[in-house]
Design an enzyme around this catalytic site. Sequence first.
Site, PDB file in Angstrom:
ATOM      1  CB  THR A  24      -1.040  -0.214   1.276  1.00 53.50           C
ATOM      2  OG1 THR A  24      -1.802   0.917   1.072  1.00 53.50           O
ATOM      3  CG2 THR A  24       0.240   0.349   2.310  1.00 53.50           C
ATOM      4  NE  ARG A  25       2.610   4.555  -4.846  1.00 58.39           N
ATOM      5  CZ  ARG A  25       2.040   3.251  -5.472  1.00 58.39           C
ATOM      6  NH1 ARG A  25       0.998   2.633  -6.044  1.00 58.39           N
ATOM      7  NH2 ARG A  25       3.069   2.703  -6.541  1.00 58.39           N
ATOM      8  CG  ASN A  26      -3.042   4.625   3.953  1.00 58.96           C
ATOM      9  OD1 ASN A  26      -2.840   5.339   4.919  1.00 58.96           O
ATOM     10  ND2 ASN A  26      -4.828   4.564   4.108  1.00 58.96           N
TER      11      ASN A  26
ATOM     12  CG  ASP B 199      -9.498  -5.628  -1.289  1.00 58.03           C
ATOM     13  OD1 ASP B 199      -9.702  -4.452  -1.268  1.00 58.03           O
ATOM     14  OD2 ASP B 199     -10.655  -6.500  -2.005  1.00 58.03           O
TER      15      ASP B 199
ATOM     16  CG  ASP C  11     -14.274   5.587   9.029  1.00 58.11           C
ATOM     17  OD1 ASP C  11     -14.436   4.064   9.447  1.00 58.11           O
ATOM     18  OD2 ASP C  11     -13.548   6.142   8.264  1.00 58.11           O
TER      19      ASP C  11
ATOM     20  CG  HIS D 163     -12.169  -3.117   8.830  1.00 54.53           C
ATOM     21  ND1 HIS D 163     -12.526  -2.020   9.548  1.00 54.53           N
ATOM     22  CD2 HIS D 163     -12.037  -3.349   7.539  1.00 54.53           C
ATOM     23  CE1 HIS D 163     -12.547  -0.540   8.466  1.00 54.53           C
ATOM     24  NE2 HIS D 163     -11.929  -1.080   7.537  1.00 54.53           N
TER      25      HIS D 163
END
Lengths: 199, 199
Positions: free
Chosen positions: B7-9, B71, B157, B182
């Site tokens: 991920t780039r998050n 995911d 959210d 989660h």
Amino acid sequence: MKLVLATRNQHKVAELSRILAAAGLDAEVVDASAYPSVPDVAETGATFAENALSKARAFAAATELPAVADDSGLCVDALNGMPGILSARWSGRNGDDQTNLELVLDQVADVPDDRRGAAFVCAAALVLPSGEERVVEGEIRGRLVRVPRGEGGFGYDPIFQPDGDTRTTAEMSAEEKDAISHRGRAFRALVPVIGELLG
Amino acid sequence: MKLVLATRNQHKVAELSRILAAAGLDAEVVDASAYPSVPDVAETGATFAENALSKARAFAAATELPAVADDSGLCVDALNGMPGILSARWSGRNGDDQTNLELVLDQVADVPDDRRGAAFVCAAALVLPSGEERVVEGEIRGRLVRVPRGEGGFGYDPIFQPDGDTRTTAEMSAEEKDAISHRGRAFRALVPVIGELLG
């Protein structure tokens, strides 16, 4: 015999009348427009059957006639069976056929060809003034095409190609579509029930 | 031990690093931005697990490091578990968080309070360069509110209220959300797997 069909859609009225006549049942089908005082029933059931039953109950109670109602929609495998009961309002309560159809196509844009199965499903309910009630279902399996085709039909017809055919249901004549459609199948499944309870 | 997170998050990188450190695993987590040559994997799996595995496989193969990928999405009961794997593109491929969220709210506008259950679900996959692979899931149950609330978080959210809380996850601090989310649950479920295979 007189039946009320809980819809203002004259196409449905004609289709049910034709199917009953073809089955040798002598029935007069009147539609909701003859009973403007019957309030619209909110389609808040969790299934096609619940929605069809709710509508038929309201008309049987208000008219004291045997009432038939249907509820139907497109069930897309890759959307876990949705839009389903939300087919008519998939893009929101103010969505129209074209917006709904484009939203489904966008949502499954990345879904490969071998997972684009879908079905049109229809529940048809018969409710008698006595309270007796029955519900049957009709289904037609097919797949979603990637580009809408055809000018006929309505709703999701331009993106639904029945199994065994190369055309979408929007490319068929009304008669061809009636012969194989989910609604036609549900109405025909209702014939023996009507015969049993009212014949 | 060095792990690559697909991920780039940076928020996800920090969260996984914190969780691994809290479990006493001495791991350096690097992220996808360190490997710009790894092509984006199309998320065309039928499940969260398939998508997480695809991404982790691509990074394990390209980097020769153990690779973790996740995911996740929102699964709405009244939408048969959708948007699910399509959560990030529910309103179409060019949809943004706000458009996606408003579409879900519109679609369930007529769904009564007792049928507005939903879950955030996350699959987290670990794939080793040897080809060994594992996938775990984390879930948080709640319900959809009718009016978005809160400025935190992202995605859905503002419309998701966890069971047992009166706030949406967008009204929680990042730390509060991590503790119950989660993704936090899936990453924590991955800790013993990482310990077993790499410890």
